[in-house]
Design a protein around this motif. Structure first.
Motif, PDB file in Angstrom:
ATOM      1  N   VAL A 245     -20.865  -0.649  10.289  1.00  0.00           N
ATOM      2  CA  VAL A 245     -20.335  -1.874   9.981  1.00  0.00           C
ATOM      3  C   VAL A 245     -18.988  -1.905   9.294  1.00  0.00           C
ATOM      4  O   VAL A 245     -17.986  -2.563   9.723  1.00  0.00           O
ATOM      5  CB  VAL A 245     -21.436  -3.061   9.663  1.00  0.00           C
ATOM      6  N   SER A 246     -19.138  -1.468   8.016  1.00  0.00           N
ATOM      7  CA  SER A 246     -18.025  -1.591   6.875  1.00  0.00           C
ATOM      8  C   SER A 246     -16.725  -0.513   7.572  1.00  0.00           C
ATOM      9  O   SER A 246     -15.692  -0.934   7.239  1.00  0.00           O
ATOM     10  CB  SER A 246     -18.497  -0.861   5.681  1.00  0.00           C
ATOM     11  N   ALA A 247     -17.033   0.770   8.423  1.00  0.00           N
ATOM     12  CA  ALA A 247     -16.199   1.503   8.878  1.00  0.00           C
ATOM     13  C   ALA A 247     -14.943   0.562   9.814  1.00  0.00           C
ATOM     14  O   ALA A 247     -13.927   1.077   9.646  1.00  0.00           O
ATOM     15  CB  ALA A 247     -16.790   2.485   9.461  1.00  0.00           C
ATOM     16  N   ILE A 248     -15.640  -0.426  10.582  1.00  0.00           N
ATOM     17  CA  ILE A 248     -14.596  -1.167  11.460  1.00  0.00           C
ATOM     18  C   ILE A 248     -13.517  -1.644  10.561  1.00  0.00           C
ATOM     19  O   ILE A 248     -12.287  -1.588  11.162  1.00  0.00           O
ATOM     20  CB  ILE A 248     -15.467  -2.261  12.258  1.00  0.00           C
ATOM     21  N   CYS A 249     -13.799  -1.822   9.446  1.00  0.00           N
ATOM     22  CA  CYS A 249     -12.509  -2.665   8.623  1.00  0.00           C
ATOM     23  C   CYS A 249     -11.793  -1.883   7.874  1.00  0.00           C
ATOM     24  O   CYS A 249     -10.713  -2.013   7.189  1.00  0.00           O
ATOM     25  CB  CYS A 249     -13.264  -3.712   7.718  1.00  0.00           C
ATOM     26  N   ILE A 250     -12.419  -0.607   7.354  1.00  0.00           N
ATOM     27  CA  ILE A 250     -11.884   0.267   6.204  1.00  0.00           C
ATOM     28  C   ILE A 250     -10.966   1.449   6.995  1.00  0.00           C
ATOM     29  O   ILE A 250     -10.018   1.916   6.488  1.00  0.00           O
ATOM     30  CB  ILE A 250     -12.995   0.814   5.464  1.00  0.00           C
ATOM     31  N   LEU A 251     -11.637   2.096   8.150  1.00  0.00           N
ATOM     32  CA  LEU A 251     -10.892   2.987   8.848  1.00  0.00           C
ATOM     33  C   LEU A 251      -9.375   2.836   9.034  1.00  0.00           C
ATOM     34  O   LEU A 251      -9.276   1.467   9.832  1.00  0.00           O
ATOM     35  CB  LEU A 251     -11.637   3.662   9.981  1.00  0.00           C
ATOM     36  N   PRO A 252      -8.512   3.649   9.021  1.00  0.00           N
ATOM     37  CA  PRO A 252      -7.067   3.135   9.786  1.00  0.00           C
ATOM     38  C   PRO A 252      -6.933   3.518  11.006  1.00  0.00           C
ATOM     39  O   PRO A 252      -7.860   4.159  11.809  1.00  0.00           O
ATOM     40  CB  PRO A 252      -6.565   4.280   8.767  1.00  0.00           C
ATOM     41  N   ASP A 253      -6.224   2.819  11.505  1.00  0.00           N
ATOM     42  CA  ASP A 253      -5.856   3.019  13.014  1.00  0.00           C
ATOM     43  C   ASP A 253      -4.670   4.086  13.193  1.00  0.00           C
ATOM     44  O   ASP A 253      -4.300   4.739  12.112  1.00  0.00           O
ATOM     45  CB  ASP A 253      -5.523   1.781  13.608  1.00  0.00           C
ATOM     46  N   PHE A 254      -3.736   4.180  14.239  1.00  0.00           N
ATOM     47  CA  PHE A 254      -2.473   5.154  14.340  1.00  0.00           C
ATOM     48  C   PHE A 254      -1.455   4.352  13.710  1.00  0.00           C
ATOM     49  O   PHE A 254      -1.532   3.227  13.553  1.00  0.00           O
ATOM     50  CB  PHE A 254      -2.378   5.428  15.821  1.00  0.00           C
ATOM     51  N   PRO A 255      -0.581   5.319  13.247  1.00  0.00           N
ATOM     52  CA  PRO A 255       0.766   4.427  12.276  1.00  0.00           C
ATOM     53  C   PRO A 255       1.355   3.437  13.394  1.00  0.00           C
ATOM     54  O   PRO A 255       2.251   2.528  12.776  1.00  0.00           O
ATOM     55  CB  PRO A 255       1.531   5.605  12.313  1.00  0.00           C
ATOM     56  N   SER A 256       1.400   3.528  14.791  1.00  0.00           N
ATOM     57  CA  SER A 256       2.129   2.870  15.589  1.00  0.00           C
ATOM     58  C   SER A 256       1.355   1.602  15.805  1.00  0.00           C
ATOM     59  O   SER A 256       1.707   0.531  16.402  1.00  0.00           O
ATOM     60  CB  SER A 256       1.991   3.516  17.211  1.00  0.00           C
ATOM     61  N   THR A 257       0.102   1.343  15.127  1.00  0.00           N
ATOM     62  CA  THR A 257      -0.740   0.056  15.246  1.00  0.00           C
ATOM     63  C   THR A 257      -0.582  -0.522  14.131  1.00  0.00           C
ATOM     64  O   THR A 257      -0.695  -0.472  12.920  1.00  0.00           O
ATOM     65  CB  THR A 257      -2.105   0.407  15.531  1.00  0.00           C
TER      66      THR A 257
END
Length: 503
Positions: A245-257
């Motif tokens: 649940v916490s990972a959704i907010c903490i993990l990075p997306d790609f630099p293009s996002t």
């Protein structure tokens, strides 16, 4: 292996991740190298904090994958009426699902804008499956109230076998996906240490999952009439869901996002850094459509060579899956045996940072792979030579040095296929899938009938380590010839120094 010509045109850019050309792109506000350096330090600091959360997820990934080995010491086999090599099959089947799903998952991830949501969702799913594996207990006051659905969830060996297959199938999304995500943010000379930081989750898991398991197995045994090994699956599965649940907010997306945790300058610099990496990787780049990255990876013989090499390496590291069993051969009770597993893995974790850092500083990959595998082989030889408790425990410290080679090997793969994002995603997944196949067969290297000495098992691990080192040496020689050919071509044409493979 492919020919010795320069392979600088092996990959292309990916339209799904067009750095700096989207509507959100903007010029960087810095005007000199010093300003860029300040922004870059802040960017890397923020990234490193989020990569640290990837370590926590990897710890949960490894715990949910390896908890069967700890449960084995507290009635797991007996309660499911396992005989012969059935436990080994239970370990092996997870890697079948793991191998099947890695390449499709990375292809899907390469075309996503929000990998954070995808990886977090997969994590929640494997947490649920872990709970299902333990979901069948009988209490004297309520056993007639247990539904048939719960009985079928994990009472029988075959039901558990099916659940373990799907556990591997879902978990397969994480490791190659996380490695690919790292390669989308970090440059070649930064990847080694970050990959080591990420992969230390594996060693930490082996160390502290045994500590946690010893506490759960000793403290919750018989609570509510539930055997200790079932509580192990319940607790670890629940923790995994909570972390997801916490990972959704903490993990990075790609630099293009677009990311709320980056300033506009940091976001632009993140894109530009990857543009520079791609430009260095090759001069002949065009658009990639559809599954061209997968096709390029499939026809590249280097992918198959490295995949085969990794399968031998993974087979040589198979003792990790049976570490509690090997610890138990020293004659202590289950709780002490699990506690004794922690110190060797703590040392292995510390060593991985030092080796990965030195590998980045020197630019060398091969010797930083061969060295740890040699130390692991020394550990196997020590274990073969005696049944003395103290000496065999010493051998376990040597054995935990071998997985350090895996960290450097993964970085070497990322460095070798750095020219194309799409091909890199496919190559990482395919190589890791082939490597995992080594675990499928290696699960049968450790039958109970070969214990407690496990001499045959150790000899097989020494053999597979030797084959792995030999194949890595051959690959190093191939890359050296490619570098020499590229250098000669640049001198003849008067071109500036371009891409070089790390050896």
């Amino acid at each position: 292996m492919s020919g010795d010509r320069p392979l600088l045109d092996a990959g292309n850019s990916n339209p799904h991740h067009d750095y700096g050309t989207g509507n959100d792109a903007r010029p960087l506000s810095y005007v000199d190298q010093q300003s860029r350096s300040m922004i870059e330090k802040k960017l890397l600091r923020k990234l490193d904090l989020r990569v640290a959360f990837l370590v926590l997820i990897y710890i949960m990934n490894c715990m949910d994958r390896s908890n069967a080995a700890a449960a084995r010491l507290r009635g797991f086999e007996e309660d499911l009426s396992m005989t012969g090599n059935q436990f080994n099959t239970l370990i092996s089947i997870l890697y079948v699902g793991y191998a099947l799903m890695q390449a499709p998952s990375n292809l899907f991830l390469d075309r996503m804008k929000r990998p954070s949501i995808y990886l977090s969702s997969c994590m929640a799913l494997w947490g649920v499956i872990t709970i299902f594996i333990g979901m069948c207990f009988f209490h004297p006051m309520c056993q007639h109230c247990i539904t048939r659905v719960m009985e079928g969830a994990s009472r029988t060996y075959h039901a558990t076998l099916i659940l373990r297959f799907f556990l591997g199938f879902i978990e397969a999304a994480f490791f190659p996906g996380a490695v690919f995500l790292l390669s989308r943010w970090y440059k070649r000379n930064e990847l080694g240490l970050r990959t080591a930081l990420f992969d230390c989750g594996n060693s930490i898991s082996y160390a502290f999952s045994t500590l946690a398991a010893s506490g759960i197995l000793a403290g919750l045994d018989g609570t509510l009439g539930v055997p200790a090994w079932r509580w192990l699956f319940f607790v670890e599965g629940t923790l995994t869901i909570a972390v997801s649940v916490s990972a959704i907010c903490i993990l990075p997306d790609f630099p293009s996002t677009p990311s709320v945790w980056l300033t506009p300058d940091e976001q632009s610099l993140a894109k530009q850094r990857m543009e520079e990496e791609t430009a260095t990787g090759g001069r002949h780049q065009g658009p990639v459509e559809g599954f061209s990255g997968l096709v390029d990876a499939l026809v590249d013989r280097r992918v198959w060579w490295l995949g085969t090499t990794l399968s031998f390496m993974v087979a040589s590291l198979s003792c990790s899956n049976f570490f509690p069993t090997l610890s138990a051969t020293m004659g202590y009770n289950p709780t002490i045996s699990l506690l004794l597993c922690a110190p060797p893995w703590i040392l292995g974790t510390a060593t991985s940072f030092i080796v990965a850092w030195h590998s980045d500083v020197t630019g060398d990959r091969f010797w930083h792979i061969a060295g740890p595998l040699l130390l692991g082989a020394i550990g196997f030889l020590i274990a073969i030579s005696t049944m003395n408790t103290a000496v065999r425990y010493l051998s376990m410290f040597f054995m935990t040095q071998a997985p350090v080679a895996f960290v450097v090997f993964v970085t070497w793969v990322l460095n070798t296929f750095s020219q194309s994002q799409s091909k890199r995603a496919s190559a990482v997944a395919l190589i890791n899938s082939m490597g995992i196949c080594g675990n499928i067969g290696a699960s049968y290297f450790w039958p109970s009938s070969w214990g407690p000495s496990y001499i045959k098992s150790y000899l097989i691990c020494i053999l597979t380590s030797g084959i792995c080192v030999a194949m890595c040496w051959a690959f190093r020689q191939h890359l050296a010839r490619c570098n020499e050919t590229a250098e000669a071509e640049e001198r003849a044409l008067g071109l500036p120094k371009g891409f070089r493979y790390l050896l």
